[in-house]
Structure formats: C-alpha cells, structure tokens
Design a protein around this motif. Structure first.
Motif, PDB file in Angstrom:
ATOM      1  N   TRP A  92       0.814  -1.213   0.000  1.00 48.48           N
ATOM      2  CA  TRP A  92       0.000   0.000   0.000  1.00 48.48           C
ATOM      3  C   TRP A  92       0.845   1.260   0.000  1.00 48.48           C
ATOM      4  CZ3 TRP A  92      -4.280  -1.699   3.890  1.00 48.48           C
ATOM      5  CH2 TRP A  92      -5.410  -2.070   3.182  1.00 48.48           C
ATOM      6  N   THR A  93       2.029   1.211   0.597  1.00 44.16           N
ATOM      7  CA  THR A  93       2.828   2.421   0.734  1.00 44.16           C
ATOM      8  C   THR A  93       3.935   2.534  -0.303  1.00 44.16           C
ATOM      9  OG1 THR A  93       4.256   1.327   2.360  1.00 44.16           O
ATOM     10  CG2 THR A  93       2.380   2.607   3.201  1.00 44.16           C
ATOM     11  N   VAL A  94       4.087   1.568  -1.202  1.00 43.81           N
ATOM     12  CA  VAL A  94       5.168   1.616  -2.180  1.00 43.81           C
ATOM     13  C   VAL A  94       4.946   2.698  -3.231  1.00 43.81           C
ATOM     14  CG1 VAL A  94       4.333  -0.088  -3.848  1.00 43.81           C
ATOM     15  CG2 VAL A  94       6.770   0.140  -3.441  1.00 43.81           C
ATOM     16  N   ARG A  95       3.714   2.987  -3.532  1.00 38.88           N
ATOM     17  CA  ARG A  95       3.372   4.045  -4.486  1.00 38.88           C
ATOM     18  C   ARG A  95       2.626   5.141  -3.765  1.00 38.88           C
ATOM     19  NH1 ARG A  95       0.995   0.126  -9.122  1.00 38.88           N
ATOM     20  NH2 ARG A  95       2.968  -0.785  -9.743  1.00 38.88           N
ATOM     21  N   ARG A  96       2.607   6.298  -4.371  1.00 37.15           N
ATOM     22  CA  ARG A  96       1.854   7.392  -3.753  1.00 37.15           C
ATOM     23  C   ARG A  96       0.361   7.145  -3.912  1.00 37.15           C
ATOM     24  NH1 ARG A  96       5.713  12.235  -5.588  1.00 37.15           N
ATOM     25  NH2 ARG A  96       7.284  11.770  -4.026  1.00 37.15           N
ATOM     26  N   GLY A  97      -0.363   7.457  -2.863  1.00 34.25           N
ATOM     27  CA  GLY A  97      -1.809   7.280  -2.914  1.00 34.25           C
ATOM     28  C   GLY A  97      -2.237   5.953  -2.330  1.00 34.25           C
ATOM     29  N   PHE A  98      -3.453   5.932  -1.887  1.00 35.13           N
ATOM     30  CA  PHE A  98      -4.024   4.745  -1.258  1.00 35.13           C
ATOM     31  C   PHE A  98      -4.625   3.847  -2.316  1.00 35.13           C
ATOM     32  CE2 PHE A  98      -7.371   2.554   1.174  1.00 35.13           C
ATOM     33  CZ  PHE A  98      -6.587   2.030   2.184  1.00 35.13           C
ATOM     34  N   ARG A  99      -4.428   2.553  -2.224  1.00 34.14           N
ATOM     35  CA  ARG A  99      -4.960   1.601  -3.194  1.00 34.14           C
ATOM     36  C   ARG A  99      -6.370   1.180  -2.774  1.00 34.14           C
ATOM     37  NH1 ARG A  99      -1.356  -1.690  -6.211  1.00 34.14           N
ATOM     38  NH2 ARG A  99      -3.337  -2.387  -7.068  1.00 34.14           N
ATOM     39  N   TRP A 100      -7.379   1.889  -3.242  1.00 35.40           N
ATOM     40  CA  TRP A 100      -8.764   1.590  -2.890  1.00 35.40           C
ATOM     41  C   TRP A 100      -9.206   0.239  -3.432  1.00 35.40           C
ATOM     42  CZ3 TRP A 100     -11.101   3.882   0.890  1.00 35.40           C
ATOM     43  CH2 TRP A 100     -10.720   5.154   1.256  1.00 35.40           C
ATOM     44  N   ASP A 101      -8.621  -0.182  -4.560  1.00 39.54           N
ATOM     45  CA  ASP A 101      -8.989  -1.485  -5.101  1.00 39.54           C
ATOM     46  C   ASP A 101      -8.586  -2.606  -4.145  1.00 39.54           C
ATOM     47  OD1 ASP A 101      -6.285  -0.861  -5.625  1.00 39.54           O
ATOM     48  OD2 ASP A 101      -6.211  -2.225  -7.336  1.00 39.54           O
ATOM     49  N   LEU A 102      -7.442  -2.467  -3.504  1.00 39.07           N
ATOM     50  CA  LEU A 102      -7.013  -3.485  -2.536  1.00 39.07           C
ATOM     51  C   LEU A 102      -7.840  -3.409  -1.255  1.00 39.07           C
ATOM     52  CD1 LEU A 102      -3.137  -3.383  -2.956  1.00 39.07           C
ATOM     53  CD2 LEU A 102      -4.826  -4.798  -4.144  1.00 39.07           C
ATOM     54  N   PHE A 103      -8.219  -2.211  -0.859  1.00 40.26           N
ATOM     55  CA  PHE A 103      -9.086  -2.053   0.307  1.00 40.26           C
ATOM     56  C   PHE A 103     -10.438  -2.723   0.065  1.00 40.26           C
ATOM     57  CE2 PHE A 103     -12.306   0.417   2.652  1.00 40.26           C
ATOM     58  CZ  PHE A 103     -11.875   0.162   3.938  1.00 40.26           C
ATOM     59  N   GLY A 104     -10.991  -2.529  -1.136  1.00 34.34           N
ATOM     60  CA  GLY A 104     -12.256  -3.189  -1.489  1.00 34.34           C
ATOM     61  C   GLY A 104     -12.125  -4.699  -1.498  1.00 34.34           C
ATOM     62  N   ALA A 105     -10.972  -5.199  -1.917  1.00 37.60           N
ATOM     63  CA  ALA A 105     -10.750  -6.645  -1.919  1.00 37.60           C
ATOM     64  C   ALA A 105     -10.702  -7.185  -0.498  1.00 37.60           C
ATOM     65  CB  ALA A 105      -9.457  -6.969  -2.663  1.00 37.60           C
ATOM     66  N   VAL A 106     -10.059  -6.467   0.411  1.00 38.82           N
ATOM     67  CA  VAL A 106     -10.020  -6.890   1.818  1.00 38.82           C
ATOM     68  C   VAL A 106     -11.432  -6.898   2.394  1.00 38.82           C
ATOM     69  CG1 VAL A 106      -9.183  -6.287   4.122  1.00 38.82           C
ATOM     70  CG2 VAL A 106      -7.627  -6.163   2.170  1.00 38.82           C
ATOM     71  N   LEU A 107     -12.229  -5.865   2.101  1.00 37.26           N
ATOM     72  CA  LEU A 107     -13.623  -5.838   2.567  1.00 37.26           C
ATOM     73  C   LEU A 107     -14.428  -6.993   1.986  1.00 37.26           C
ATOM     74  CD1 LEU A 107     -14.789  -2.112   2.597  1.00 37.26           C
ATOM     75  CD2 LEU A 107     -14.452  -3.649   4.524  1.00 37.26           C
ATOM     76  N   CYS A 108     -14.169  -7.325   0.728  1.00 41.39           N
ATOM     77  CA  CYS A 108     -14.838  -8.457   0.095  1.00 41.39           C
ATOM     78  C   CYS A 108     -14.545  -9.739   0.872  1.00 41.39           C
ATOM     79  CB  CYS A 108     -14.376  -8.579  -1.359  1.00 41.39           C
ATOM     80  SG  CYS A 108     -15.013 -10.034  -2.215  1.00 41.39           S
ATOM     81  N   GLY A 109     -13.289  -9.962   1.201  1.00 45.90           N
ATOM     82  CA  GLY A 109     -12.909 -11.151   1.961  1.00 45.90           C
ATOM     83  C   GLY A 109     -13.507 -11.180   3.351  1.00 45.90           C
ATOM     84  N   ILE A 110     -13.512 -10.021   4.022  1.00 45.38           N
ATOM     85  CA  ILE A 110     -14.115  -9.941   5.353  1.00 45.38           C
ATOM     86  C   ILE A 110     -15.599 -10.271   5.277  1.00 45.38           C
ATOM     87  CG2 ILE A 110     -14.788  -8.303   7.161  1.00 45.38           C
ATOM     88  CD1 ILE A 110     -12.045  -6.951   6.746  1.00 45.38           C
ATOM     89  N   SER A 111     -16.278  -9.762   4.268  1.00 38.63           N
ATOM     90  CA  SER A 111     -17.721  -9.968   4.132  1.00 38.63           C
ATOM     91  C   SER A 111     -18.079 -11.411   3.789  1.00 38.63           C
ATOM     92  CB  SER A 111     -18.279  -9.043   3.054  1.00 38.63           C
ATOM     93  OG  SER A 111     -18.079  -7.708   3.407  1.00 38.63           O
ATOM     94  N   LEU A 112     -17.224 -12.096   3.057  1.00 41.62           N
ATOM     95  CA  LEU A 112     -17.532 -13.457   2.612  1.00 41.62           C
ATOM     96  C   LEU A 112     -16.922 -14.545   3.479  1.00 41.62           C
ATOM     97  CD1 LEU A 112     -17.106 -12.996  -1.245  1.00 41.62           C
ATOM     98  CD2 LEU A 112     -19.203 -12.902   0.106  1.00 41.62           C
ATOM     99  N   GLY A 113     -15.970 -14.216   4.327  1.00 36.19           N
ATOM    100  CA  GLY A 113     -15.210 -15.221   5.068  1.00 36.19           C
ATOM    101  C   GLY A 113     -16.018 -16.096   6.000  1.00 36.19           C
ATOM    102  N   LEU A 114     -17.108 -15.599   6.565  1.00 38.91           N
ATOM    103  CA  LEU A 114     -17.914 -16.369   7.512  1.00 38.91           C
ATOM    104  C   LEU A 114     -19.199 -16.923   6.911  1.00 38.91           C
ATOM    105  CD1 LEU A 114     -17.595 -14.133  10.701  1.00 38.91           C
ATOM    106  CD2 LEU A 114     -16.281 -16.165  10.103  1.00 38.91           C
ATOM    107  N   SER A 115     -19.403 -16.688   5.629  1.00 36.47           N
ATOM    108  CA  SER A 115     -20.636 -17.119   4.978  1.00 36.47           C
ATOM    109  C   SER A 115     -20.737 -18.644   4.968  1.00 36.47           C
ATOM    110  CB  SER A 115     -20.663 -16.588   3.546  1.00 36.47           C
ATOM    111  OG  SER A 115     -21.734 -17.153   2.840  1.00 36.47           O
ATOM    112  N   SER A 116     -21.948 -19.144   5.137  1.00 36.80           N
ATOM    113  CA  SER A 116     -22.144 -20.590   5.159  1.00 36.80           C
ATOM    114  C   SER A 116     -22.286 -21.184   3.764  1.00 36.80           C
ATOM    115  CB  SER A 116     -23.385 -20.943   5.983  1.00 36.80           C
ATOM    116  OG  SER A 116     -24.539 -20.408   5.371  1.00 36.80           O
ATOM    117  N   GLY A 117     -22.486 -20.377   2.759  1.00 36.56           N
ATOM    118  CA  GLY A 117     -22.685 -20.884   1.405  1.00 36.56           C
ATOM    119  C   GLY A 117     -21.385 -21.029   0.642  1.00 36.56           C
ATOM    120  N   VAL A 118     -21.527 -21.148  -0.649  1.00 43.72           N
ATOM    121  CA  VAL A 118     -20.378 -21.300  -1.536  1.00 43.72           C
ATOM    122  C   VAL A 118     -19.451 -20.099  -1.417  1.00 43.72           C
ATOM    123  CG1 VAL A 118     -19.696 -21.500  -3.963  1.00 43.72           C
ATOM    124  CG2 VAL A 118     -21.666 -22.774  -3.114  1.00 43.72           C
TER     125      VAL A 118
END
Length: 170
Positions: free
Chosen positions: A121-147
C-alpha cells in the motif's frame, strides 16, 4: 484490550462482498480483451487481498480482528439497508454454524501478511482503494455458510498448519 466482536454475517454483508467481487470481475472483463493467463494475473492482487480479508475475520481478536469485526458489521449494515429499503428484501443471518479460528501460527501469518500488505500500500503514492475493497470483500464473505464462504473454511486450517510449521509450533 477487549474489543466487541460481531462474528455474524447477514445476507446484506454477503451481498456487499459479492457486489465488490462482481464489480472487480466486470471491470476486469471489460478492460482485458484477451482472456489469457497474462490477463488473469491482473486478478491476483484482488484475490490475495480477499483471502487476507478472510484471514482477518477468522482472527480471534486484537486490533486487526476487531477492525475486521467492525468492517463486517459495517458491510452487513450497508447491505441490509440496500436489501430492505432498496428492494424490500429480508436480511437473515447466513453465518456458518461453527467458525474456524486460527492457531497461534496462523495469527503469525496474519501479522506477516499485514506487514506485506502495508508495504504494498505504501510503495506508491496514494491509497490503493482497489485493494481495500478486496479486503472488505474477503471480510464480508469469510464467515458465509454458502459457496461464497468456502474459501474461508478451507483457508483457516491451511494457514494455521503452515504458520505452525514455519514458526516451530508443530
């Protein structure tokens, strides 16, 4: 420090996670005319960050686990509002009946992965929102009981075993 935990995901949280996944896949599909291995490698950062998010939500607590729990609560609240007020749908809980918790070695892997992610995240200037969204995606799906949550169910024992072996707990 004893932070509150919300280790329950609603249909709204899973909807947000799948929406973030759908957004990324749709943008990838449109921007890559050739669908070959080189083009698929463009999805690797998203995939790794989503898996990291799943590891965060499987963490037992602390600041990282607490942050993941609060993020899960936020995505569930946003998704619940979108389902209830946007389309008039319901928002039942869709968590697994039993959650896998990481071992101490698995927690070491989470800390190491956090350091690597901060370095990226800190290697380039600016925050990587795409990576932040990916982390949120994983957090949201990690406990799901489905596929949608099967990666979190498979990831926990693999990372725990790997972490235990690397740090010498086995």
């Amino acid at each position: 420090m004893n932070l509150p935990t919300y280790s329950v995901v609603s249909l709204g949280g899973v909807t947000v996670g799948l929406s973030l996944l759908g957004w990324t896949l749709a943008r990838w599909w449109v921007t890559h005319k050739k669908k070959n291995l080189k083009a698929a490698l463009a999805l690797l950062p998203f995939t790794l960050c989503a898996l990291y998010g799943m590891l965060l939500i499987l963490s037992a607590g602390g600041l990282l686990g607490g942050g993941a729990d609060w993020s899960l609560w936020g995505t569930s609240a946003i998704g619940n509002a979108a389902l209830a007020y946007g389309v008039g749908g319901g928002t039942p809980d869709v968590s697994r009946t039993s959650n896998l918790v990481l071992t101490d070695g698995g927690h070491a892997v989470v800390v190491i992965a956090t350091v690597v992610l901060v370095a990226v995240w800190t290697v380039r200037r600016g925050f990587r929102w795409d990576l932040f969204g990916a982390v949120l995606c994983g957090i949201s799906l990690g406990l799901s009981s489905g596929v949608a949550g099967i990666a979190g169910w498979v990831l926990s024992p693999v990372v725990s075993t790997l972490g235990d072996a690397v740090v010498g707990l086995l």
